[in-house]
Write a protein that holds these residues in place. Structure first.
Motif, short mmCIF file in Angstrom:
data_model
loop_
_atom_site.label_atom_id
_atom_site.label_comp_id
_atom_site.label_asym_id
_atom_site.label_seq_id
_atom_site.Cartn_x
_atom_site.Cartn_y
_atom_site.Cartn_z
N UNK A 177 0.87 -1.17 0.00
CA UNK A 177 0.00 0.00 0.00
C UNK A 177 0.91 1.22 0.00
N UNK A 178 1.02 1.84 -1.17
CA UNK A 178 1.99 2.93 -1.35
C UNK A 178 1.37 4.28 -1.00
N UNK A 179 2.05 5.05 -0.16
CA UNK A 179 1.60 6.40 0.16
C UNK A 179 2.13 7.37 -0.89
N UNK A 180 1.22 7.96 -1.64
CA UNK A 180 1.60 8.91 -2.68
C UNK A 180 1.94 10.26 -2.06
N UNK A 181 1.11 10.71 -1.12
CA UNK A 181 1.33 12.01 -0.50
C UNK A 181 0.54 12.10 0.79
N UNK A 182 0.88 13.07 1.61
CA UNK A 182 0.16 13.36 2.83
C UNK A 182 -0.36 14.80 2.80
N UNK A 183 -1.37 15.05 3.63
CA UNK A 183 -1.99 16.38 3.71
C UNK A 183 -2.50 16.83 2.35
N UNK A 184 -3.37 16.00 1.79
CA UNK A 184 -3.92 16.27 0.46
C UNK A 184 -5.35 16.80 0.57
N UNK A 185 -5.81 17.42 -0.51
CA UNK A 185 -7.18 17.91 -0.58
C UNK A 185 -8.14 16.84 -1.06
N UNK A 186 -9.41 17.21 -1.15
CA UNK A 186 -10.43 16.21 -1.46
C UNK A 186 -10.54 15.88 -2.95
#
Length: 298
Positions: A177-186
């Motif tokens: 399960x790869x995390x692309x980014x954090x603190x993203x918008x909807x």
């Protein structure tokens, strides 16, 4: 016409109170629009209210060249997925569940299901698949939740997962399960005809006339590389792709377009209807040459 639904408020708790689908009084409005030389040309004579009631109708998504899915509240206070047929001007319930709520419909890559973020009886918020032939629904990822928003690539969903911070993840496999980014918008949108998932990166922003403008980023699922697509229109966080070059956003009653490689947004037009304000979610069908916008009732 579908039933006179009653509004329901869904409150989620994920170590703090968080309402993923803030509800209010919204309607769906359609207008004919065609792309021309990097612009969107609107036919104001074609404006039509698809829904017209002081409750929650939201999150439109075209599922073929004549039908659109959206989330609405049923007569018992539950959010269901409704299918609207443009040719027949007809509404049909894809879901009609008394014990759960469905949001954010989208057609899967295979075309056999409409997916939806489903708030289950115990409060879990996971991605479910609802067969277009009205068969039994299926849970897609039993161990990924709470899901807020998502889009598809290669029959897998890139998902906005609620937390501190929110994360955008992609399940390459059961074990990765790869995390692309954090603190993203909807806004999580696949760039058409590419393997790129685009999203709003709230770690990168600038102030424009007292309003926030956030970076629009892209992640290529195949190459695992990142792209920059400039900034959002100031004060707005909902975007869609009209094609693989043209972005569309709304602010107030106005619509703005921008080519992905450009920096300046250009006004495409305005949706002026008495009693309505604030364009938020949008959906566009190149086949129908039709734009659907969500607007708040005053």
């Amino acid at each position: 016409m579908y039933p006179k639904f009653q509004i329901a408020l869904v409150t989620l708790f994920i170590s703090l109170s968080f309402n993923a689908f803030a509800q209010g009084n919204f309607d769906l409005i359609a207008i004919d629009g065609k792309k021309s030389s990097g612009k969107l040309v609107l036919d104001y004579n074609s404006i039509k209210l698809i829904t017209d009631r002081p409750l929650y109708d939201n999150q439109p998504a075209f599922i073929n060249d004549i039908q659109m899915a959206f989330s609405a509240v049923d007569e018992k206070g539950n959010n269901d997925i409704i299918i609207y047929n443009f040719e027949k001007d007809k509404f049909t319930n894809l879901t009609k569940t008394a014990d759960r709520n469905e949001f954010s419909p989208s057609l899967t890559d295979c075309g056999l299901y409409v997916s939806a973020v489903t708030v289950e009886p115990d409060g879990k918020q996971r991605l479910w698949l609802y067969p277009t032939n009205f068969g039994e629904p299926e849970l897609l990822y039993d161990d990924i939740e709470p899901v807020g928003y998502y889009d598809w690539y290669d029959n897998k969903a890139a998902m906005f997962v609620l937390g501190q911070p929110n994360k955008l993840v992609y399940p390459y496999s059961k074990s990765e399960l790869h995390t692309i980014s954090e603190n993203v918008g909807r806004s999580v949108k696949k760039k058409p005809k590419t393997s790129i998932i685009t999203y709003i990166d709230k770690n990168v922003s600038k102030d424009v006339d007292g309003m926030k403008s956030y970076a629009i980023k892209g992640f290529d699922i195949e190459k695992r590389t990142y792209f920059d697509y400039g900034y959002t229109f100031p004060g707005s966080e909902d975007f869609i792709w009209l094609d693989n070059q043209l972005l569309l956003m709304g602010k107030g009653n106005d619509l703005y377009v921008r080519k992905a490689e450009k920096t300046d947004w250009e006004k495409a037009g305005s949706i002026i209807l008495e009693g309505y304000q604030n364009i938020t979610r949008m959906a566009y069908s190149a086949d129908l040459k039709k734009l659907v916008v969500v607007m708040e009732r005053k």
